[in-house]
Design a protein around this motif. Structure first.
Motif, PDB file in Angstrom:
ATOM      1  N   MET A   1      38.899  53.887  59.880  1.00 31.04           N
ATOM      2  CA  MET A   1      39.182  53.213  58.619  1.00 31.04           C
ATOM      3  C   MET A   1      39.065  51.702  58.822  1.00 31.04           C
ATOM      4  SD  MET A   1      42.632  53.264  56.338  1.00 31.04           S
ATOM      5  CE  MET A   1      42.296  53.342  54.606  1.00 31.04           C
ATOM      6  N   ASP A   2      38.543  51.037  57.834  1.00 25.96           N
ATOM      7  CA  ASP A   2      38.432  49.584  57.866  1.00 25.96           C
ATOM      8  C   ASP A   2      39.725  48.992  57.305  1.00 25.96           C
ATOM      9  OD1 ASP A   2      37.792  46.938  57.724  1.00 25.96           O
ATOM     10  OD2 ASP A   2      35.939  47.231  56.616  1.00 25.96           O
ATOM     11  N   TYR A   3      40.710  48.794  58.200  1.00 26.41           N
ATOM     12  CA  TYR A   3      42.033  48.354  57.779  1.00 26.41           C
ATOM     13  C   TYR A   3      42.020  47.010  57.063  1.00 26.41           C
ATOM     14  CZ  TYR A   3      43.708  52.013  60.905  1.00 26.41           C
ATOM     15  OH  TYR A   3      43.945  53.212  61.508  1.00 26.41           O
ATOM     16  N   LEU A   4      41.252  46.070  57.549  1.00 34.01           N
ATOM     17  CA  LEU A   4      41.298  44.724  56.981  1.00 34.01           C
ATOM     18  C   LEU A   4      40.725  44.659  55.572  1.00 34.01           C
ATOM     19  CD1 LEU A   4      40.552  42.569  60.129  1.00 34.01           C
ATOM     20  CD2 LEU A   4      42.749  43.217  59.147  1.00 34.01           C
ATOM     21  N   ASN A   5      39.604  45.337  55.334  1.00 35.92           N
ATOM     22  CA  ASN A   5      39.043  45.331  53.975  1.00 35.92           C
ATOM     23  C   ASN A   5      39.953  46.064  53.005  1.00 35.92           C
ATOM     24  OD1 ASN A   5      36.741  43.753  54.279  1.00 35.92           O
ATOM     25  ND2 ASN A   5      35.560  45.461  55.071  1.00 35.92           N
ATOM     26  N   HIS A   6      40.550  47.162  53.449  1.00 37.13           N
ATOM     27  CA  HIS A   6      41.488  47.894  52.603  1.00 37.13           C
ATOM     28  C   HIS A   6      42.691  47.011  52.274  1.00 37.13           C
ATOM     29  CE1 HIS A   6      44.832  50.823  51.967  1.00 37.13           C
ATOM     30  NE2 HIS A   6      43.954  51.252  51.091  1.00 37.13           N
ATOM     31  N   LEU A   7      43.192  46.315  53.279  1.00 39.42           N
ATOM     32  CA  LEU A   7      44.337  45.443  53.097  1.00 39.42           C
ATOM     33  C   LEU A   7      44.029  44.298  52.138  1.00 39.42           C
ATOM     34  CD1 LEU A   7      47.208  45.116  54.134  1.00 39.42           C
ATOM     35  CD2 LEU A   7      46.292  43.640  55.900  1.00 39.42           C
ATOM     36  N   LEU A   8      42.874  43.679  52.287  1.00 43.22           N
ATOM     37  CA  LEU A   8      42.488  42.599  51.393  1.00 43.22           C
ATOM     38  C   LEU A   8      42.396  43.089  49.950  1.00 43.22           C
ATOM     39  CD1 LEU A   8      41.642  39.717  50.812  1.00 43.22           C
ATOM     40  CD2 LEU A   8      39.312  40.335  51.466  1.00 43.22           C
ATOM     41  N   ALA A   9      41.799  44.250  49.757  1.00 40.12           N
ATOM     42  CA  ALA A   9      41.682  44.799  48.400  1.00 40.12           C
ATOM     43  C   ALA A   9      43.057  45.077  47.806  1.00 40.12           C
ATOM     44  CB  ALA A   9      40.843  46.078  48.427  1.00 40.12           C
ATOM     45  N   GLU A  10      43.957  45.637  48.599  1.00 38.33           N
ATOM     46  CA  GLU A  10      45.306  45.929  48.100  1.00 38.33           C
ATOM     47  C   GLU A  10      46.082  44.650  47.813  1.00 38.33           C
ATOM     48  OE1 GLU A  10      48.473  48.364  46.829  1.00 38.33           O
ATOM     49  OE2 GLU A  10      46.314  48.651  47.015  1.00 38.33           O
ATOM     50  N   ALA A  11      45.993  43.662  48.697  1.00 40.75           N
ATOM     51  CA  ALA A  11      46.685  42.390  48.472  1.00 40.75           C
ATOM     52  C   ALA A  11      46.143  41.695  47.226  1.00 40.75           C
ATOM     53  CB  ALA A  11      46.546  41.490  49.697  1.00 40.75           C
ATOM     54  N   GLU A  12      44.845  41.758  47.037  1.00 40.29           N
ATOM     55  CA  GLU A  12      44.248  41.145  45.848  1.00 40.29           C
ATOM     56  C   GLU A  12      44.740  41.851  44.582  1.00 40.29           C
ATOM     57  OE1 GLU A  12      39.848  39.918  44.167  1.00 40.29           O
ATOM     58  OE2 GLU A  12      40.065  40.491  46.269  1.00 40.29           O
ATOM     59  N   ARG A  13      44.876  43.157  44.649  1.00 36.23           N
ATOM     60  CA  ARG A  13      45.396  43.902  43.497  1.00 36.23           C
ATOM     61  C   ARG A  13      46.846  43.502  43.210  1.00 36.23           C
ATOM     62  NH1 ARG A  13      48.465  47.820  42.173  1.00 36.23           N
ATOM     63  NH2 ARG A  13      49.064  48.399  44.283  1.00 36.23           N
ATOM     64  N   VAL A  14      47.664  43.405  44.260  1.00 38.45           N
ATOM     65  CA  VAL A  14      49.081  43.064  44.086  1.00 38.45           C
ATOM     66  C   VAL A  14      49.254  41.645  43.565  1.00 38.45           C
ATOM     67  CG1 VAL A  14      51.248  42.644  45.346  1.00 38.45           C
ATOM     68  CG2 VAL A  14      49.915  44.729  45.792  1.00 38.45           C
ATOM     69  N   PHE A  15      48.520  40.694  44.134  1.00 37.99           N
ATOM     70  CA  PHE A  15      48.680  39.292  43.750  1.00 37.99           C
ATOM     71  C   PHE A  15      47.819  38.890  42.555  1.00 37.99           C
ATOM     72  CE2 PHE A  15      50.215  39.276  48.125  1.00 37.99           C
ATOM     73  CZ  PHE A  15      51.423  38.624  47.950  1.00 37.99           C
ATOM     74  N   GLY A  16      46.811  39.700  42.236  1.00 33.67           N
ATOM     75  CA  GLY A  16      45.980  39.429  41.074  1.00 33.67           C
ATOM     76  C   GLY A  16      44.960  38.324  41.276  1.00 33.67           C
ATOM     77  N   ASP A  17      44.800  37.884  42.518  1.00 36.14           N
ATOM     78  CA  ASP A  17      43.931  36.747  42.781  1.00 36.14           C
ATOM     79  C   ASP A  17      43.560  36.749  44.261  1.00 36.14           C
ATOM     80  OD1 ASP A  17      44.156  33.664  43.808  1.00 36.14           O
ATOM     81  OD2 ASP A  17      43.243  33.735  41.827  1.00 36.14           O
TER      82      ASP A  17
END
Length: 63
Positions: A1-17
């Motif tokens: 699994m590509d942890y960093l890309n998944h994490l970035l996508a989730e953080a962007e969803r949570v923060f909206g930016d």
């Protein structure tokens, strides 16, 4: 699994930016023992811990 890309996508969803997400992921945090979320999320256990913290933030549980 590509942890960093998944994490970035989730953080962007949570923060909206993307800028806010990358800033949060790049700052050292006590909850991560002084490491950044990006440093911690290099493996499955670290990724899970960062995801849990994002979940707490999303639901307003800031410690």
């Amino acid at each position: 699994m590509d942890y960093l890309n998944h994490l970035l996508a989730e953080a962007e969803r949570v923060f909206g930016d993307r800028h806010k997400a990358t800033a949060w992921l790049s700052e050292r945090r006590a909850v991560f023992d002084g490491r950044t979320a990006l440093e911690l999320a290099q493996d499955q256990p670290g990724h899970q811990k960062v995801m849990e913290e994002l979940g707490r933030l999303e639901h307003g549980f800031v410690g």
